[in-house]
Design an enzyme around this catalytic site. Structure first.
Site, PDB file in Angstrom:
ATOM      1  N   GLY A   1       5.078 -13.351  -7.720  1.00  0.00           N
ATOM      2  CA  GLY A   1       6.395 -13.671  -8.249  1.00  0.00           C
ATOM      3  C   GLY A   1       7.076 -12.473  -8.887  1.00  0.00           C
ATOM      4  N   GLY A   2       8.387 -12.392  -8.709  1.00  0.00           N
ATOM      5  CA  GLY A   2       9.161 -11.326  -9.321  1.00  0.00           C
ATOM      6  C   GLY A   2      10.308 -10.887  -8.431  1.00  0.00           C
TER       7      GLY A   2
ATOM      8  N   SER B   1      11.885  -8.418  -5.915  1.00  0.00           N
ATOM      9  CA  SER B   1      11.167  -7.634  -4.908  1.00  0.00           C
ATOM     10  C   SER B   1      11.922  -6.405  -4.417  1.00  0.00           C
ATOM     11  CB  SER B   1      10.839  -8.523  -3.701  1.00  0.00           C
ATOM     12  OG  SER B   1      12.023  -9.027  -3.109  1.00  0.00           O
TER      13      SER B   1
ATOM     14  N   SER C   1       3.143  -2.184  -5.392  1.00  0.00           N
ATOM     15  CA  SER C   1       3.984  -1.701  -4.303  1.00  0.00           C
ATOM     16  C   SER C   1       3.803  -0.204  -4.098  1.00  0.00           C
ATOM     17  CB  SER C   1       5.453  -1.994  -4.636  1.00  0.00           C
ATOM     18  OG  SER C   1       6.328  -1.332  -3.747  1.00  0.00           O
ATOM     19  N   ASN C   2       4.093   0.227  -2.881  1.00  0.00           N
ATOM     20  CA  ASN C   2       4.130   1.671  -2.610  1.00  0.00           C
ATOM     21  C   ASN C   2       5.186   2.362  -3.473  1.00  0.00           C
ATOM     22  OD1 ASN C   2       6.620   2.140  -0.325  1.00  0.00           O
ATOM     23  ND2 ASN C   2       5.787   0.089  -0.435  1.00  0.00           N
ATOM     24  N   HIS C   3       6.153   1.602  -3.981  1.00  0.00           N
ATOM     25  CA  HIS C   3       7.218   2.219  -4.778  1.00  0.00           C
ATOM     26  C   HIS C   3       6.759   2.596  -6.182  1.00  0.00           C
ATOM     27  CE1 HIS C   3       9.894   1.677  -1.488  1.00  0.00           C
ATOM     28  NE2 HIS C   3       9.589   0.388  -1.426  1.00  0.00           N
TER      29      HIS C   3
ATOM     30  N   TYR D   1      12.479  -0.689 -10.059  1.00  0.00           N
ATOM     31  CA  TYR D   1      11.507  -1.586  -9.427  1.00  0.00           C
ATOM     32  C   TYR D   1      10.133  -0.921  -9.367  1.00  0.00           C
ATOM     33  CZ  TYR D   1       9.049  -3.961  -5.626  1.00  0.00           C
ATOM     34  OH  TYR D   1       8.094  -4.594  -4.867  1.00  0.00           O
TER      35      TYR D   1
ATOM     36  N   SER E   1       4.671  -2.854   3.580  1.00  0.00           N
ATOM     37  CA  SER E   1       5.766  -3.693   4.084  1.00  0.00           C
ATOM     38  C   SER E   1       5.144  -4.901   4.759  1.00  0.00           C
ATOM     39  CB  SER E   1       6.610  -2.917   5.107  1.00  0.00           C
ATOM     40  OG  SER E   1       7.022  -1.668   4.593  1.00  0.00           O
TER      41      SER E   1
ATOM     42  N   ARG F   1       9.977   3.548   9.715  1.00  0.00           N
ATOM     43  CA  ARG F   1       9.087   3.780   8.569  1.00  0.00           C
ATOM     44  C   ARG F   1       7.991   2.710   8.514  1.00  0.00           C
ATOM     45  NH1 ARG F   1       9.264   1.970   3.208  1.00  0.00           N
ATOM     46  NH2 ARG F   1       8.109   3.300   1.746  1.00  0.00           N
TER      47      ARG F   1
END
Length: 264
Positions: free
Chosen positions: A73-74, A76, A112-114, A137, A166, A175
């Protein structure tokens, strides 16, 4: 009594993909989201709760009699700082605290990759590379990992942070041929996270065995994950230019150039 797994964000993209793939005989899926989950199918053992992960009373009820939590949850994507802070960071703390109080011993956190978006692209980038976020994020996902570490170290909870690339039915653009986590591999990875004996605190990459993969699989494999899909089978069908400049140089791709705080 079967195993009960709470899935937050159950109506989101990843939650919707995981719901049918995480069904098991003797397992109950407790689904929580702001958007009411779809009604149960015939023979599906689900329980539904509607509301926000930022609501401590709701999360206390959601964690009752739960064996493990998959916290998806959150928000994205990139968004304003206040919303990112409240939902992604604050919400994760609410989830972890409710889990602690309820005695839930296993939490899987969607990172996440971020969280490492400004790391340069390199083969076999380690899953526990220190944060270099590319957006608010990405900062929130680095904070999610830090909160997971805190709750493991303070309270002995098993916490696994999955840095998802992803996760969609198909790779999203060029990508995605390197970052894709197939839904089936996603389920295999989450099953490994749920079943690995005493993992402690871990950070792993959530990615398939892609030909163009830049992320290390070793850490996830240590949990028992075996990727079977490869985004390359979609390569001939994917059009559009390959990333260039900073978007090609950094792990976060286009997030590294998106305006901070603006929904994307």
């Amino acid at each position: 009594m079967g195993m009960r797994v709470l899935i937050t964000g159950a109506s989101g993209v990843v939650g919707t993909l995981m719901r049918p793939r995480l069904r098991r005989e003797g397992r109950i899926l407790r689904l929580l989201d702001l958007v009411p989950p779809a009604p149960p199918e015939a023979g599906e053992a689900v329980e539904a709760l509607t509301g926000s992960v930022t609501d401590p009373d709701l999360m206390a009820r959601a964690c009752e009699d739960v064996d493990a939590i998959l916290h998806l949850g959150g928000i994205s994507r990139e968004n304003g700082w206040a919303d990112i802070l409240e939902v992604n960071i604050g919400g994760t703390q609410v989830v972890l605290e409710a889990a602690r109080r309820a005695g839930v011993g296993r939490i899987v956190l969607a990172s996440s990759n971020h969280a490492v978006g400004f790391r340069t692209v390199e083969p076999e980038l380690p899953a526990d590379s220190s944060p270099r976020p590319d957006t608010f994020y990405g900062v929130s996902k680095a904070a999610v990992e830090a909160l997971g570490s805190l709750y493991h170290s303070r309270f002995g909870m098993d916490v696994i942070c999955v840095r998802i690339g992803s996760c969609f039915e198909r790779p999203p653009g060029v990508r995605g041929l390197s970052t894709w986590l197939s839904p089936d591999d996603g389920a295999r990875l989450f099953e490994a996270c749920l079943s690995c004996p005493s993992p402690g605190y871990r950070i792993v990459w959530g990615v398939s065995g892609n030909t163009r993969r830049i992320y290390s699989l070793a850490e996830a494999q240590a949990l028992g994950y075996r990727a079977t899909d490869d985004a390359e089978r979609f390569a001939a069908e994917i059009s559009g230019p390959a990333p260039t400049g900073d978007e090609a140089h950094y792990v976060g791709g286009p997030f590294c150039t998106t305006p901070l705080g603006e929904p994307n």
